[in-house]
Design an enzyme around this catalytic site. Sequence first.
Site, PDB file in Angstrom:
ATOM      1  N   ASN A 123       0.821  -1.211   0.000  1.00 39.23           N
ATOM      2  CA  ASN A 123       0.000   0.000   0.000  1.00 39.23           C
ATOM      3  C   ASN A 123       0.855   1.262   0.000  1.00 39.23           C
ATOM      4  O   ASN A 123       1.644   1.496   0.918  1.00 39.23           O
ATOM      5  CB  ASN A 123      -0.913  -0.030   1.236  1.00 39.23           C
ATOM      6  N   HIS A 153     -14.509  -4.384  10.758  1.00 36.88           N
ATOM      7  CA  HIS A 153     -14.313  -3.068  11.362  1.00 36.88           C
ATOM      8  C   HIS A 153     -15.653  -2.355  11.561  1.00 36.88           C
ATOM      9  O   HIS A 153     -16.511  -2.384  10.683  1.00 36.88           O
ATOM     10  CB  HIS A 153     -13.453  -2.186  10.460  1.00 36.88           C
ATOM     11  N   ARG A 167     -13.841  -5.106  15.373  1.00 34.73           N
ATOM     12  CA  ARG A 167     -12.871  -4.090  15.788  1.00 34.73           C
ATOM     13  C   ARG A 167     -13.571  -2.744  15.822  1.00 34.73           C
ATOM     14  O   ARG A 167     -14.216  -2.359  14.831  1.00 34.73           O
ATOM     15  CB  ARG A 167     -11.694  -4.040  14.811  1.00 34.73           C
ATOM     16  N   TYR A 174      -7.435   7.950  13.252  1.00 34.91           N
ATOM     17  CA  TYR A 174      -7.184   6.683  12.574  1.00 34.91           C
ATOM     18  C   TYR A 174      -8.373   5.722  12.678  1.00 34.91           C
ATOM     19  O   TYR A 174      -8.997   5.600  13.724  1.00 34.91           O
ATOM     20  CB  TYR A 174      -5.946   5.982  13.164  1.00 34.91           C
ATOM     21  N   ASP A 232      -7.544  -1.286  17.644  1.00 34.15           N
ATOM     22  CA  ASP A 232      -6.236  -1.024  17.039  1.00 34.15           C
ATOM     23  C   ASP A 232      -5.691   0.302  17.553  1.00 34.15           C
ATOM     24  O   ASP A 232      -6.278   1.358  17.308  1.00 34.15           O
ATOM     25  CB  ASP A 232      -6.376  -0.988  15.514  1.00 34.15           C
ATOM     26  N   HIS A 235      -2.600   1.248  16.718  1.00 31.23           N
ATOM     27  CA  HIS A 235      -1.881   1.669  15.512  1.00 31.23           C
ATOM     28  C   HIS A 235      -0.595   2.413  15.810  1.00 31.23           C
ATOM     29  O   HIS A 235      -0.342   3.496  15.268  1.00 31.23           O
ATOM     30  CB  HIS A 235      -2.785   2.493  14.594  1.00 31.23           C
ATOM     31  N   GLU A 260      -4.239  -4.044  19.390  1.00 29.73           N
ATOM     32  CA  GLU A 260      -3.335  -4.251  18.254  1.00 29.73           C
ATOM     33  C   GLU A 260      -2.295  -3.143  18.174  1.00 29.73           C
ATOM     34  O   GLU A 260      -2.621  -1.965  18.335  1.00 29.73           O
ATOM     35  CB  GLU A 260      -4.171  -4.290  16.973  1.00 29.73           C
ATOM     36  N   GLU A 318       1.707  -6.684  11.740  1.00 32.41           N
ATOM     37  CA  GLU A 318       1.207  -6.249  10.432  1.00 32.41           C
ATOM     38  C   GLU A 318       2.304  -5.660   9.555  1.00 32.41           C
ATOM     39  O   GLU A 318       2.322  -5.878   8.340  1.00 32.41           O
ATOM     40  CB  GLU A 318       0.087  -5.226  10.652  1.00 32.41           C
ATOM     41  N   ARG A 338       0.516 -11.027  13.640  1.00 37.80           N
ATOM     42  CA  ARG A 338      -0.359 -10.528  12.581  1.00 37.80           C
ATOM     43  C   ARG A 338       0.337 -10.388  11.227  1.00 37.80           C
ATOM     44  O   ARG A 338      -0.153  -9.707  10.331  1.00 37.80           O
ATOM     45  CB  ARG A 338      -0.953  -9.184  12.978  1.00 37.80           C
ATOM     46  N   HIS A 347      -3.168 -10.000   9.269  1.00 35.84           N
ATOM     47  CA  HIS A 347      -3.614  -8.758   8.639  1.00 35.84           C
ATOM     48  C   HIS A 347      -4.406  -9.115   7.388  1.00 35.84           C
ATOM     49  O   HIS A 347      -3.997  -9.983   6.614  1.00 35.84           O
ATOM     50  CB  HIS A 347      -2.377  -7.937   8.284  1.00 35.84           C
ATOM     51  N   ASP A 393      -6.431  -3.538   1.297  1.00 34.25           N
ATOM     52  CA  ASP A 393      -5.286  -3.220   0.445  1.00 34.25           C
ATOM     53  C   ASP A 393      -4.486  -4.476   0.105  1.00 34.25           C
ATOM     54  O   ASP A 393      -3.479  -4.392  -0.595  1.00 34.25           O
ATOM     55  CB  ASP A 393      -4.394  -2.153   1.079  1.00 34.25           C
ATOM     56  N   GLU A 420      -8.440 -10.952   9.875  1.00 33.74           N
ATOM     57  CA  GLU A 420      -9.128  -9.703   9.529  1.00 33.74           C
ATOM     58  C   GLU A 420      -9.875  -9.853   8.213  1.00 33.74           C
ATOM     59  O   GLU A 420      -9.395 -10.489   7.271  1.00 33.74           O
ATOM     60  CB  GLU A 420      -8.100  -8.579   9.426  1.00 33.74           C
ATOM     61  N   TRP A 423       2.806   6.658  12.350  1.00 35.67           N
ATOM     62  CA  TRP A 423       1.560   6.328  11.658  1.00 35.67           C
ATOM     63  C   TRP A 423       1.169   4.897  11.995  1.00 35.67           C
ATOM     64  O   TRP A 423       0.030   4.597  12.334  1.00 35.67           O
ATOM     65  CB  TRP A 423       1.749   6.474  10.155  1.00 35.67           C
TER      66      TRP A 423
END
Length: 402
Positions: A38, A123, A148, A160, A210, A212, A236, A262, A283, A312, A316, A339, A402
């Site tokens: 991605n 999600h 999630r 996010y 998550d 993140h 996560e 991930e 993950r 994961h 994407d 997921e 991120w």
Amino acid sequence: MTTIERAEVLLTSPGRNFVTLRITTSDGVTGLGDATLNGRELAVASYLRDHVVPLLVGRDPARIEDLWQYLFRGAYWRRGPVTMTAIAAVDVALWDVKGKVAGLPVYQLLGGRSREQVLVYTHASGESVPEMLEDADRARELGYAAIRVQAAVPGIAGTYGVKKNGRYEPADHALPQEQPWSTEAYLAFAPDYLRAAREHLGAEVHLLHDVHHRLTPLEAARFGRSVEDVGLYWMEDPTPADSQDAFRLIRQHTTTPIAVGEVLTSIWDVKDLITEQLVDYVRCSVVHAGGITHLRRIYDLAALYNVRSGSHGASDLSPVTQAAATHLATAIPNFGIQEHMGYPDLTAEVFHGGARYDGGALHVDDVPGLGVEYDDAAAARFEYSPKYLPVARRLDGSVHDW
């Protein structure tokens, strides 16, 4: 002897950008591998087209392990997401070929079924807590037993994980969006909306969240402890996994289960996390961790330490990866959860078949190989267009993880 006659790198964008590797043998058998990274799709496409494809032609497609070692150990530059995604594309395509030649689905080649279906989570999110709960109700109506949940932090635009126009796709701008972030506001808000989700959904729904990579180890430890009463299935990526030592501190202070992996691409990236039992779910994905061959090694190591899989599976990753991951999850003994976000309707015009969602789980059919076919005519209608993931900045303007 059957050999690899051709390997093609295919780009298309039916709802989002995908890179696919198609290998064709001298017997006319084709296999598909996903090569999507991605926001860096063209880097992998070039790596494959310019450096890997010339090495494949004329080789025996049945020698999957040898080709994996040739591409990984035989190269001076190892690991990293671009390299491991390219190797994964080759590996998965060769498993697809082998299944078709054998007349068996890939999970049979991996030892057969360990389970009848693969539990998945989806999600649910919202700009407000009521909107998030409404979205969670929609997921439950679709049969999901694991959800999630993410809600926008008040006053922090671009939080996010929150859907826009009914869909979450963070890579949707030609240049990266720069989004504000406040850890303090998140920590003050998130535990309350997770409790609201638990109260609303009840104890029978698996609840995931998550973080993140947004917290320091100490912040993550405090957060994990603060939500122990919620009974999360996992939190996560509580902190960046660049420093695996960080997870020792988190583990010392909370019993909230941890899921990581991930953005990690090799068994060496997760070795200490697994062997020291610093995480509960690994993950790593088929497409970014070297394919079925290498991810199976990671899961086999994890099984020795009571760590389960939690692959994961965002949108994407193409339907080729979703199918490969579901075949692997069907076979391994230490599967946890996978997921599942689904795809835009356009995606099914290019990728036909693959894993099927039904009643909170993914299922694979007993067709040879992975069960996914690529429609060249449809793919040609959807041209690649640059799309980047956002960049997070704290309220003082500094760049944040991120």
